[in-house]
Structures are given as C-alpha cells and as structure tokens.
Design an enzyme around this catalytic site. Structure first.
Site, PDB file in Angstrom:
ATOM      1  CD  GLU A  58      -1.351   1.476   3.130  1.00 30.04           C
ATOM      2  OE1 GLU A  58      -1.583   2.220   3.800  1.00 30.04           O
ATOM      3  OE2 GLU A  58      -2.945   0.727   3.572  1.00 30.04           O
ATOM      4  CG  ASP A 119      -5.688  -1.878  -0.095  1.00 31.94           C
ATOM      5  OD1 ASP A 119      -4.733  -2.654  -0.298  1.00 31.94           O
ATOM      6  OD2 ASP A 119      -5.428  -1.283   0.682  1.00 31.94           O
TER       7      ASP A 119
END
Length: 374
Positions: A58, A119
């Site tokens: 991330e 994500d």
C-alpha cells in the site's frame, strides 16, 4: 547564445525564483518532504515506527501516485523498480506484489507475507495507467494492463447476491460464514479508470458491487473497517472487530469526497456518510478515532490524518474546511514521521490545494498538466 551561457542563465533564473534546477515543473513540496522522511534511496517506503521497519505494498502504491501528482518521474521509477524487484519476485507481469516486507525474526530482510493486498494492487495498476498517459510511456501502460488482468483473475470472486466483487486478497478472506470485505479497498474512481482503459473485462461490474459495499453497511452513516457478506446473502457486521469504523474506514470517506461532482455515485456516497461529516463539524473539525457502526457511538478524537481525510467532504463548507486545514498543519508539524497520518495528509491536503482532481471517468488531472510545457 552558447549552450553554456544558456544553461547558466537558466540556473540563475531558477535560483532567483526559488526553484531548484533539479526540481521538476510542478514539484509538490509536501511530497518532497514525505519522500525525504519515508523513502529510502533505492525506492522503499519505510514506516519508521514499525518494529520491523516494514514496508507494505500500500505504501509503495500511494507513493507512486504522489510521485505522479508531483511530476517526479525519477522517484516514480525508483519506487516501481523496488516494488518489482522485492515484492513481485522481479517480475510484475507474473506476480502480484506481496503485501508485507521487512526484517524477519532471524535478522534477515525480505518478504514477511506473500499474500497480495488488492487495494495496493489497484492503486499500482491505476498509477501506472495514468503515468503512461501523462508521461506518454508505453511500458507503464503495458504493466498496468497486465497487472489489472491479474487483479481480475486472482482477486475477484462472484459472490451470491452481490456479483463480481474485489476480495481483499487472494487468500484468507473466505470462511463458512461468508466473505470479509473492506470498503476502503475499492475507490470508485480507480475502478472507473481501469474500466475506461479496458472496457469489457468486468470492471463495470466491480463498480456496482463496490458501491453496495460502501453504502449498505453504513446504516448509521459510518463506514465499518470490515464487513461480512453472508453466504445466504446480505451484509453483517464483522463482530471480530466489534463492527468498528476506524483506521481502515477513514479512507472510505476520503475516496468518496474526492469523486468528481459529475460521478453518478458521488451524491449517494456523500449522503450515506453525511452523519460522519456532521459528527466532525460538531467536534470543531475533528472526526472520531473509532465509531461503533451498529450504534453510532464514537470514541476519542482522531489523529490529524483523519482530519485531512475528511477535507474533501468538508470542501463545500469553507469555514469548516479552513478550520480543519489549520489543525492538520499544526498537528502534522508536531508528528512529521507518523507514516499513516502523513499519507492521509498528502491525499487530503493535496486535493484541497487542487494539486490534483479526478475526472468523472476516473482520470487524474494533476495541476502540473496545466502549467508545465511538455
């Protein structure tokens, strides 16, 4: 005028204007500070407060986006190279990035958890697509297309009653109860852009399920960190986390607030999350750190990153937004090495300063695109 004289004149003009000759047009001071604080020379984003001085995919993904907004191709390439070499076994075209890298118990450095995080994968695919478009680089576009295909093949499942849905990772989020999902993993602008770049591959179906993941569990106007989609259909609180909305969910409000006004789903999201903005307004611009999403009961004042994350939703109220912005800047100066809050600060204040905007089709428009000669 000779080449030497011309170079000297440019250097003098840059010096007089306060701009470094090494700085790209459109340089973003807050990104420069973030990179100096958290980015190693070879392109790794380090959380200095983590016991293993770890890196998560991330962090690499967000930094790629920030480098693009700052027109910083040098750091973009370093970030990309480190990510490919260390998280994708040297080949992003074959392996989704591992989510966790750092110092192991035996003192060696490397991957601590091979499971990818969807994500991060979405943000990397998106940043590559937009870097390919804005910097006119075919290699980035190809990498984005291949990575996007892997996301669809490895991180999407067809859930009964919900349809094609992005799972948080390929492994570990399916049980006898159902599927654990996370609304902060599915920014709609990213899905729109990947659909626009590759229509017909299934990204449009993900937009619809992702909207439901955002809106339906927020029964009192507060997004939970995690939610369960039951095998018999329907959302249920993730009771293992006491249905809390906190450090994951704060990004859900951020992504919703940054959607273009013409996005067909923005109004529904802003309406769904209006109680969170009302709670923030009542607390003089500071959102709660934790909310029980079943009751709406809130605990503690959120850190400055939470305030920054609510800035885009608060933008329609200039007095409130300015109050929040002052708090962010003052608190940020006291905690310059708090990784997650600084990430949220770059997203929220960067948007508030109009350093970038997302168009209705999900394309990012950085401010330097209007001011820099290409």
């Amino acid at each position: 005028m000779t080449a030497g004289w011309r170079a000297g004149l440019v250097a003098v003009l840059l010096l007089l204007s306060g701009t470094s000759a090494a700085s790209p047009c459109g340089a973003w001071p807050d990104w420069e500070t973030f990179a100096r604080t958290f980015m190693s020379a070879d392109g790794r984003i380090v959380d200095p407060h983590s016991p293993r001085r770890h890196t998560v995919s991330e962090g690499q993904a967000y930094a790629l986006f920030f480098a693009l907004v700052g027109n910083d191709r040098t750091r973009f390439d370093r970030l990309l190279q480190w990510t490919e070499n260390n998280l994708s076994e040297g080949d992003l075209t074959r392996h989704l990035p591992a989510w966790h890298w750092g110092r192991a118990d035996d003192g060696t450095w490397g991957v601590l958890d091979r499971n990818p995080a969807s994500d991060a994968d979405l943000w990397i695919a998106y940043a590559l697509a937009e870097a390919g478009r804005l910097w006119d680089e075919r290699r980035y576009r190809v990498l984005s297309a291949v990575l996007a295909r892997h996301i669809l093949d490895e991180e999407v499942a067809v859930l009964p009653g919900l349809g094609p849905t992005l799972l948080p990772a390929p492994v570990g989020f399916v049980s006898d109860e159902g599927w654990r999902l996370n609304s902060s993993y599915v920014p709609l602008m990213l899905l729109r852009r990947l659909h626009d770049a590759r229509p017909g591959q299934g990204w449009d179906a993900l937009i619809e399920s992702s909207l439901r993941i955002n809106v339906e569990p927020a029964v009192h106007g507060f997004a939970p960190d995690w939610v369960l989609w039951r095998r018999e259909g329907g959302f249920a609180p993730d009771t293992r986390l006491a249905a809390a909305g906190s450090y994951d969910a704060i990004r859900t409000y951020l992504w919703a607030g940054m959607l273009d006004a013409a996005d067909p789903h923005r109004a529904a999201l802003v309406e769904a999350f209006a109680p969170m903005l009302a709670r923030t307004r009542a607390a003089e611009g500071i959102p709660p750190e934790r909310v029980d999403t079943r009751s709406g009961v809130a605990e503690n004042a959120g850190p400055f990153g939470f305030v920054a994350a609510l800035l885009p939703m608060a933008a329609a109220e200039p007095t409130l937004a300015q109050q929040m912005r002052r708090h962010v800047e003052q608190a940020s100066a006291r905690s310059p090495d708090h990784y997650y809050s600084q990430v949220l600060r770059l997203f929220g204040t960067g948007w508030h300063e109009q350093r970038y905007r997302f168009e209705p089709d999900g394309r990012v428009q950085p401010a330097w695109l209007r001011t820099c000669v290409r």
